[in-house]
Design a protein around this motif. Structure first.
Motif, PDB file in Angstrom:
ATOM      1  N   GLY A   1     -12.002   4.624  -0.334  1.00 15.03           N
ATOM      2  CA  GLY A   1     -12.379   3.935   1.045  1.00 15.03           C
ATOM      3  C   GLY A   1     -13.464   4.601   1.895  1.00 15.03           C
ATOM      4  O   GLY A   1     -14.010   3.578   2.493  1.00 15.03           O
ATOM      5  N   ALA A   2     -13.766   5.976   1.666  1.00 11.35           N
ATOM      6  CA  ALA A   2     -15.250   6.291   2.368  1.00 11.35           C
ATOM      7  C   ALA A   2     -16.204   5.349   2.083  1.00 11.35           C
ATOM      8  O   ALA A   2     -17.249   5.134   2.876  1.00 11.35           O
ATOM      9  N   MET A   3     -16.431   5.329   0.750  1.00 10.11           N
ATOM     10  CA  MET A   3     -17.566   4.517   0.031  1.00 10.11           C
ATOM     11  C   MET A   3     -17.529   3.010   0.763  1.00 10.11           C
ATOM     12  O   MET A   3     -18.519   2.489   0.783  1.00 10.11           O
ATOM     13  N   ALA A   4     -16.389   2.618   0.520  1.00  7.41           N
ATOM     14  CA  ALA A   4     -16.328   1.202   1.166  1.00  7.41           C
ATOM     15  C   ALA A   4     -16.740   0.880   2.516  1.00  7.41           C
ATOM     16  O   ALA A   4     -17.221   0.056   3.036  1.00  7.41           O
ATOM     17  N   VAL A   5     -16.309   2.005   3.413  1.00  7.15           N
ATOM     18  CA  VAL A   5     -16.604   1.968   4.809  1.00  7.15           C
ATOM     19  C   VAL A   5     -18.260   2.289   5.135  1.00  7.15           C
ATOM     20  O   VAL A   5     -18.821   1.550   5.749  1.00  7.15           O
ATOM     21  N   ILE A   6     -18.682   3.069   4.367  1.00 10.27           N
ATOM     22  CA  ILE A   6     -20.227   3.121   4.461  1.00 10.27           C
ATOM     23  C   ILE A   6     -20.963   1.970   3.861  1.00 10.27           C
ATOM     24  O   ILE A   6     -22.036   1.645   4.380  1.00 10.27           O
TER      25      ILE A   6
ATOM     26  N   TRP B   1      -7.915   1.762   5.997  1.00  9.75           N
ATOM     27  CA  TRP B   1      -8.022   1.287   4.931  1.00  9.75           C
ATOM     28  C   TRP B   1      -6.824   1.899   3.918  1.00  9.75           C
ATOM     29  O   TRP B   1      -6.838   3.362   3.929  1.00  9.75           O
ATOM     30  N   ASN B   2      -5.899   1.006   3.339  1.00  9.11           N
ATOM     31  CA  ASN B   2      -5.072   1.789   2.342  1.00  9.11           C
ATOM     32  C   ASN B   2      -4.291   2.839   2.745  1.00  9.11           C
ATOM     33  O   ASN B   2      -3.792   3.825   2.214  1.00  9.11           O
ATOM     34  N   ASN B   3      -3.714   2.535   4.080  1.00  9.19           N
ATOM     35  CA  ASN B   3      -3.171   3.595   4.861  1.00  9.19           C
ATOM     36  C   ASN B   3      -3.804   4.906   5.117  1.00  9.19           C
ATOM     37  O   ASN B   3      -2.924   6.114   5.184  1.00  9.19           O
ATOM     38  N   ILE B   4      -5.106   4.794   5.106  1.00  8.28           N
ATOM     39  CA  ILE B   4      -5.777   6.158   5.318  1.00  8.28           C
ATOM     40  C   ILE B   4      -6.584   6.045   6.523  1.00  8.28           C
ATOM     41  O   ILE B   4      -7.259   5.037   6.760  1.00  8.28           O
ATOM     42  N   PHE B   5      -6.898   6.947   7.582  1.00 10.92           N
ATOM     43  CA  PHE B   5      -7.818   6.776   8.688  1.00 10.92           C
ATOM     44  C   PHE B   5      -9.177   7.527   8.300  1.00 10.92           C
ATOM     45  O   PHE B   5      -9.182   8.480   8.043  1.00 10.92           O
ATOM     46  N   PHE B   6     -10.014   6.692   8.723  1.00 11.42           N
ATOM     47  CA  PHE B   6     -11.390   7.229   8.353  1.00 11.42           C
ATOM     48  C   PHE B   6     -12.298   7.157   9.612  1.00 11.42           C
ATOM     49  O   PHE B   6     -12.190   6.306  10.766  1.00 11.42           O
ATOM     50  N   SER B   7     -12.886   8.296   9.975  1.00  9.17           N
ATOM     51  CA  SER B   7     -13.810   8.631  11.067  1.00  9.17           C
ATOM     52  C   SER B   7     -15.207   8.981  10.643  1.00  9.17           C
ATOM     53  O   SER B   7     -15.190   9.900   9.474  1.00  9.17           O
TER      54      SER B   7
ATOM     55  N   THR C   1     -14.444  11.545   7.411  1.00 11.17           N
ATOM     56  CA  THR C   1     -13.370  12.428   7.188  1.00 11.17           C
ATOM     57  C   THR C   1     -12.223  11.335   7.303  1.00 11.17           C
ATOM     58  O   THR C   1     -12.053  10.453   7.956  1.00 11.17           O
ATOM     59  N   ALA C   2     -11.329  11.643   6.001  1.00 14.64           N
ATOM     60  CA  ALA C   2     -10.335  10.667   5.622  1.00 14.64           C
ATOM     61  C   ALA C   2      -9.008  11.630   5.925  1.00 14.64           C
ATOM     62  O   ALA C   2      -9.015  12.669   5.378  1.00 14.64           O
ATOM     63  N   GLN C   3      -7.987  11.033   6.713  1.00  8.83           N
ATOM     64  CA  GLN C   3      -6.866  11.668   6.990  1.00  8.83           C
ATOM     65  C   GLN C   3      -5.436  10.763   6.671  1.00  8.83           C
ATOM     66  O   GLN C   3      -5.755   9.481   6.947  1.00  8.83           O
ATOM     67  N   SER C   4      -4.722  11.237   6.545  1.00  4.75           N
ATOM     68  CA  SER C   4      -3.310  10.620   6.143  1.00  4.75           C
ATOM     69  C   SER C   4      -2.837  10.149   7.625  1.00  4.75           C
ATOM     70  O   SER C   4      -3.188  11.058   8.806  1.00  4.75           O
ATOM     71  N   ILE C   5      -1.991   9.231   7.928  1.00  9.18           N
ATOM     72  CA  ILE C   5      -1.742   8.796   9.429  1.00  9.18           C
ATOM     73  C   ILE C   5      -0.276   9.559   9.893  1.00  9.18           C
ATOM     74  O   ILE C   5       0.623   9.125   9.072  1.00  9.18           O
ATOM     75  N   ILE C   6      -0.338  10.179  10.723  1.00  9.01           N
ATOM     76  CA  ILE C   6       0.994  10.686  11.549  1.00  9.01           C
ATOM     77  C   ILE C   6       1.764   9.413  11.958  1.00  9.01           C
ATOM     78  O   ILE C   6       1.234   8.364  12.688  1.00  9.01           O
TER      79      ILE C   6
ATOM     80  N   THR D   1       0.821  -1.123   0.117  1.00  8.01           N
ATOM     81  CA  THR D   1       0.080   0.120   0.212  1.00  8.01           C
ATOM     82  C   THR D   1       0.974   1.210  -0.029  1.00  8.01           C
ATOM     83  O   THR D   1       2.152   1.087   0.476  1.00  8.01           O
ATOM     84  N   ARG D   2       0.252   2.304  -0.429  1.00 14.72           N
ATOM     85  CA  ARG D   2       1.070   3.528  -0.345  1.00 14.72           C
ATOM     86  C   ARG D   2       1.077   4.324   0.970  1.00 14.72           C
ATOM     87  O   ARG D   2       0.215   4.295   1.593  1.00 14.72           O
ATOM     88  N   ASP D   3       2.497   4.771   1.259  1.00 18.27           N
ATOM     89  CA  ASP D   3       2.384   5.523   2.344  1.00 18.27           C
ATOM     90  C   ASP D   3       1.804   6.827   2.037  1.00 18.27           C
ATOM     91  O   ASP D   3       2.986   7.789   1.608  1.00 18.27           O
ATOM     92  N   TRP D   4       0.585   7.198   2.354  1.00 13.35           N
ATOM     93  CA  TRP D   4       0.315   8.454   1.804  1.00 13.35           C
ATOM     94  C   TRP D   4       0.956   9.729   2.754  1.00 13.35           C
ATOM     95  O   TRP D   4       1.196  10.727   1.906  1.00 13.35           O
ATOM     96  N   ASN D   5       1.090   9.490   3.878  1.00 11.13           N
ATOM     97  CA  ASN D   5       1.576  10.860   4.760  1.00 11.13           C
ATOM     98  C   ASN D   5       2.955  11.075   4.192  1.00 11.13           C
ATOM     99  O   ASN D   5       3.165  12.230   4.064  1.00 11.13           O
TER     100      ASN D   5
END
Length: 1132
Positions: free
Chosen positions: A206-211, A231-237, A293-298, A164-168
């Motif tokens: 990712g957000a669509m997959a979560v919902i 999902w895919n190195n992205i954090f969803f809340s 909300t989708a955010q890259s992970i610190i 997976t890609r390291d988005w951050n």
């Protein structure tokens, strides 16, 4: 045609019949015999394909290093040996062409069709653009599509197998790229844009997959609302108030708004771009009623608790506050740009802690050593007009308007645009105060020597001097006052002696006190975002110049400025209808550009109600209000709907909202389970839990069945009143249409685009009393609404703005070169397809036309149209403007048929978006009428121009130039039809307007008088002939013939140019000499020559003299009257 009630929907997507291409193969997929077994790998087999041709022949194909060949395998028997003949080919296309004549034919047709398309039709757009209508497409069998949808590649990047890609890391590394030279900046901006675009696409998927319930939560045991996902190195809340974090701020409503505010914060900190300060990649997605909300992970954040991670800010709204020297240094730099004031607050031990941001802003140092800031939801100061506070007493004027309004949440913030406008306004007042005080001081000091200069140690006056000219540029409407202030200060400076330093500093003190500056000796306006936050204890010195009471007063003044100055100036600016908003989206953009939040829309509507000339804007604003209120209700409605009943629930909601017919619906559970296989996913239990009962039955998940048209419209009225403090004068769609005059199709379009619904492309009859308008088959899809930051191309923006200023000075060639360069840079950064490239292309096309090259203008504008259709959407207001520009250039190139088609298309889209009652429709109708007039279709031409005249009278007033031109065009058309009496009456109206507005000696007035003379002559002649026929029964031969002269194409083009805001002005050598002397006089009158020249240029006082002086003796100078009309500037 003029007078249409509802625009039809099917023409929105023309050419659908021809969209289906020839079918080349029935099936092409990977074979079930994959992967090759060990022995076959050693023979070079890479993979196996399975093909069914149009001739119904089945083939198993082997791929090997030499190419492709047919093997002897069947569906039952594996035999990988080459068949006879094996048709070994290097290319799969060649192999398929040999075994299937149908494939060969179809593939050639497909290639030919593809090459005929414009390059812009084949280039991918940076972000997905969703249409709100779609035709019913046949769902064909496609094994490749099926494999793509459910393969394990979900979330993986194809070119990094198994990773997976390291988005951050990607997002932050691109920001760290060097940026000293132009090539370095281009490379950096291109990398930022590319990574950001990929991140937005991945976050949306990712957000669509979560919902949809396809991602497992990292805390599956908790309540569904509290679940978080990676999902895919992205954090969803999800946008819910978990753990009562926002309890005191508005609960779930505040939690829903917070991600949007946070995104605004990320946007401004990213734009400031301070080296060493990092923000997270952030995307906010609204999908199926949920906000994600989708955010890259610190790096390292998941390994430790938040309390251990945070080194700056507070995690409990100010009870415990931390600070960090590195963060203070970085945020102080950013705060200078964002006008954020450093301030100190007390922590739990009553120790002062310095902050340079809001308390909620958290600083975390990641494992990578980078300094990250997050939770930027309170970057800007709060809006006190929407907070009920004990220690704030609003002025009587605001109280009379109903302020303060208790909002549903307490996160209302002022916009950055408002703060900039407010500071600009205060600066103008500051200069005036200084000028006034200096003049007073000057009159008292008549005996002082004139030669001495003031040396002000605090740099007060010097600073005012330098900044003043920048301000003059920004406040062109106050030029006269400002020039006087400038002269007064300069004169005073010369007259005040060096011994009077104290008096000079008094001037600055006086001016600072007058405008409420936070420093005694300097113009300083910054805002403390925490000043009204409950539970935060500030370190305050009431005697200091920037005491907390003064900081509070400053924010209160800014909120007051919004209502008393910005809203009236917004309305005043739109009174001349130069670039009128066409729908809710363009209205929102216009309000935001003035710093006005959408929560003020109710107050804007109140003001618009009093101005009949702004009826169209009032109607658009009311539709936006209704649509936004309905969106709030729809989101909670969707959250309580079972995944198996979505299409039923959405169609029922639309029927309740827009249909006059019955809204009852019978839920067919069998059909739902057949049509929606994902219905049995955990979403059902999620919604059941959300409604408070873990064993909820299907009946409890069908709350949507309880909604009726009456109950929905009562909810809408209530929501409009509570959120916008506006009383809606309707309780059903029928009364709403009657009272406000909008079209239901326009509301359907606005609502679908706002919440993400795709409906079937067919005609909808909303007024059927005995049948529902929408059925579940009409709901084709739901799509996500994606909000994200837009990376900028700084150098391109600078070139573009410089080019615009050159154009405003009349230097078209220089402007053309600069904007061409801006386009090159934009292509470098964004690629070929981007909305900002479209702005450049539109400007270049207009400039080419002005410089006398209509062919070049046509070619460029075609590219602009295709780009707008693909990047903005086929029915976007920008696309409508592009069509109108293209039609003018088509006519100039002799393509009359194409020109008319484009105008008809623009008119259709405009009527679909906002109805016929709009100033832009008047312009399009005038254009259509002129072209019909040119081709001899006089009756049809008259219908369009009469409609344009009616609209112009309504929106521009009886004495305006628009009305004069419309009367003249009506007269021209009527004279060609032989109706000289009516033509004479209309031309009299034109003459009367020109005479009152321009005077009798003006060229236009004289032209109209000549026209009147000719029409009178023809009318008298006709009357004589008529009398002759009546008296003698036949026509006597002695009378001269009546001349009905058809217009020439040249005269029609000239008139088209005029109504589209392009004039050709004759300037003689005498006039040029006059201009030169005026400029010289102006330059001599100012003491400092160089600065004055710059100031004059900035104010638009002087034209470029060289350009004028080098003109021929009698010059055609082109003036683009509507320069920039409808053109959006590149985003700064």
């Amino acid at each position: 045609m003029p007078g249409v009630k509802e625009a039809p929907l099917i023409p929105l997507q023309p050419g659908l019949k021809n969209s289906k291409g020839p079918q080349a193969l029935k099936i092409l997929t990977s074979s079930a015999w994959n992967p090759p077994p060990g022995p076959r790998k050693l023979h070079g087999d890479l993979m196996y394909l399975y093909v069914v041709t149009m001739e119904d022949k089945r083939f198993h194909i082997s791929a090997c290093p030499k190419g492709f060949y047919i093997n002897q395998s069947t569906d039952e028997v594996f035999n990988p040996r080459p068949d006879n003949p094996s048709h070994l080919s290097h290319s799969l296309i060649d192999l398929l062409s040999q075994i299937s004549p149908s494939f060969k034919r179809a593939f050639q047709q497909m290639q030919k069709k593809r090459t005929l398309r414009h390059a812009f039709e084949r280039v991918a757009t940076p972000y997905q653009v969703y249409q709100w209508t779609a035709p019913q497409l046949e769902h064909t069998i496609d094994a490749i599509r099926a494999e793509d949808a459910f393969s394990s590649k979900l979330g993986y990047e194809e070119h990094i197998p198994g990773q997976t890609r390291d988005w951050n890391e990607e997002l932050q590394t691109t920001r760290e790229l060097p940026r000293k030279t132009l090539p370095e900046r281009l490379l950096r901006e291109r990398a930022i844009f590319k990574v950001h675009g990929d991140f937005v696409i991945a976050a949306t998927r990712g957000a669509m997959a979560v919902i949809d319930g396809n991602v497992l939560a990292i805390n599956p045991g908790e309540d569904p609302k509290m679940q978080m996902f990676i999902w895919n190195n992205i954090f969803f809340s999800l946008g819910f108030d978990v753990r009562d974090h926002y309890k005191d701020l508005g609960g779930d409503v505040a939690a829903f708004v917070a991600p949007r505010n946070d995104l605004h914060g990320v946007r401004v900190y990213s734009a400031v771009d301070i080296e060493g300060l990092y923000t997270l990649g952030t995307v906010v997605i609204d999908y199926r009623g949920y906000r994600v909300t989708a955010q890259s992970i610190i790096p390292g954040i998941l390994e430790r608790e938040q309390e251990q991670s945070v080194v700056y800010g507070s995690i409990d709204f100010g009870k415990t506050v931390l600070s960090h020297p590195k963060y203070l240094e970085l945020l102080r730099k950013a705060g200078k740009h964002l006008k954020i004031m450093p301030h100190s607050v007390l922590n739990e031990n009553d120790e002062p802690v310095e902050l340079c941001s809001s308390v909620e802003c958290k600083g975390i140092i990641g494992n990578d050593g980078r300094h990250y800031i997050l939770d930027l939801l309170r970057t800007f100061p709060p809006d006190v007009n929407f907070l009920v506070l004990d220690d704030i007493d609003l002025c009587p004027e605001l109280k009379s308007l109903g302020f303060p309004i208790e909002h549903k949440h307490k996160l209302s913030c002022l916009r950055q645009e408002l703060l900039e406008a407010f500071i600009e306004d205060r600066y103008v007042t500051f200069i005036r105060s200084a000028a006034q005080h200096l003049q007073n001081f000057n009159s008292q000091k008549t005996t002082v020597e004139n030669n001495n200069e003031v040396t002000n140690e605090e740099n007060g006056i010097a600073q005012t001097e330098n900044e003043k000219q920048i301000e003059l540029k920004a406040n062109k409407n106050q030029n006269d006052v400002m020039v006087k202030a400038l002269d007064a200060i300069k004169e005073a400076q010369l007259k005040v002696s060096t011994s009077d330093e104290t008096q000079a500093s008094d001037v600055v003190k006086y001016a600072c006190a007058a405008v409420g500056s936070l420093k005694e000796q300097e113009f300083d306006f910054r805002f403390n975002p925490d000043v009204f936050s409950p539970g935060i204890r500030h370190v305050d010195d009431p005697t200091s110049f920037n005491a907390i009471s003064k900081q509070k007063k400053l924010i209160q003044d800014a909120s007051e400025f919004l209502v008393k100055k910005q809203i009236p100036s917004f309305i005043k600016e739109h009174m001349n209808h130069t670039s009128p908003p066409m729908d809710g989206t363009s209205l929102t953009e216009a309000l935001h550009s003035h710093g006005i939040n959408i929560r003020y829309l109710g107050k804007v509507i109140h003001m618009l109600e009093k101005i009949p000339r702004m009826e169209y804007l009032h109607r658009i604003a009311v539709v936006e209000l209704i649509v936004r209120s309905t969106k709030h209700i729809y989101y909670s409605y969707m959250q309580n709907t079972d995944a198996m009943h979505l299409s039923n629930a959405i169609s029922h909601f639309l029927n309740c909202f827009l249909s006059s017919g019955p809204a009852s619906v019978t839920s067919n559970s069998n059909d739902s389970s057949k049509s929606n296989r994902r219905g049995k996913n955990k979403k059902l239990s999620k919604n059941a839990n959300a409604s408070g009962n873990k064993n909820a039955s299907a009946a409890e998940n069908s709350d949507w069945l309880q909604v009726t048209p009456k109950s929905l419209w009562l909810q809408i009225k209530k929501e409009v009143k509570s959120y916008w403090d506006y009383e809606l004068k309707c309780d059903s769609i029928e009364t709403a249409v009657e009272v406000y005059g909008f079209h239901r199709i326009s509301v359907l379009r606005a609502f679908c685009l706002k919440v993400g619904i795709q409906v079937l492309l067919r005609e909808y009859n909303f007024e059927l009393r005995n049948k529902t308008t929408f059925t579940e088959e009409d709901i084709l899809n739901v799509f996500p609404i994606v909000k994200h930051i837009s990376p900028r191309a700084s150098d391109a923006y600078n070139f573009y703005t410089t080019g615009q200023s050159k154009i405003q000075q009349g230097l078209f060639k220089e402007g053309y070169e600069l904007i061409s360069e801006a386009l090159n840079l934009l292509n470098n950064v964004f690629g070929a397809m981007h909305s900002e490239n479209g702005s450049c292309l539109r400007m270049l096309a207009r400039l080419s036309y002005l410089l006398g090259d209509p062919q070049e203008a046509l070619a460029i504008q075609q590219r602009s149209v295709i780009m707008s259709e693909r990047v903005n959407g086929i029915d976007h207001p920008c696309t409508v403007l592009e069509y109108t520009h293209l039609s003018l250039y088509c006519f100039a190139n002799g393509q009359i048929g194409a020109s008319l088609k484009l105008l008809y298309r623009a008119r259709y889209l405009l009527v679909l978006i906002c109805g016929e009652d709009h100033p832009e429709v008047a312009l399009i109708d005038s254009n259509i009428s002129l072209i019909l007039h040119a081709v001899g279709e006089y009756e049809l031409s008259l219908r369009f121009i009469e409609h344009a005249l009616e609209l112009n009278l309504k929106y521009f007033g009886e004495k305006s130039m628009h009305v004069a031109v419309s009367y003249h065009l009506v007269a021209r058309t009527q004279s060609c039809m032989g109706d000289f009496r009516s033509a004479l009456n209309n031309e009299k109206e034109t003459y009367a307007i020109y005479k009152s507005q321009l005077g009798e000696t003006h060229e236009k007035t004289r032209e109209s008088a000549e026209c009147l003379r000719l029409l009178t002559q023809q009318a008298v002649l006709l009357q004589r002939k008529m009398n002759d026929i009546y008296s003698n029964g036949k026509l006597s031969t002695g009378l001269p013939p009546i001349h009905i002269q058809p217009p020439t194409m040249g005269s029609v083009l000239e008139m088209l140019n005029t109504i589209n805001g392009i004039l050709f002005v004759q300037i003689s050598q005498k006039d040029i000499a006059k201009v030169r002397t005026e400029i010289e006089k102006h330059l001599k009158s100012t003491s400092d020559g160089t600065d004055a020249i710059e100031a004059a240029k900035d104010e638009g006082i002087s034209e470029n003299t060289d350009a004028l002086l080098n003109s021929p003796k009698k010059t055609d100078i082109l003036i683009d009257v509507n320069n920039g009309t409808g053109d959006k500037d590149l985003k700064s």
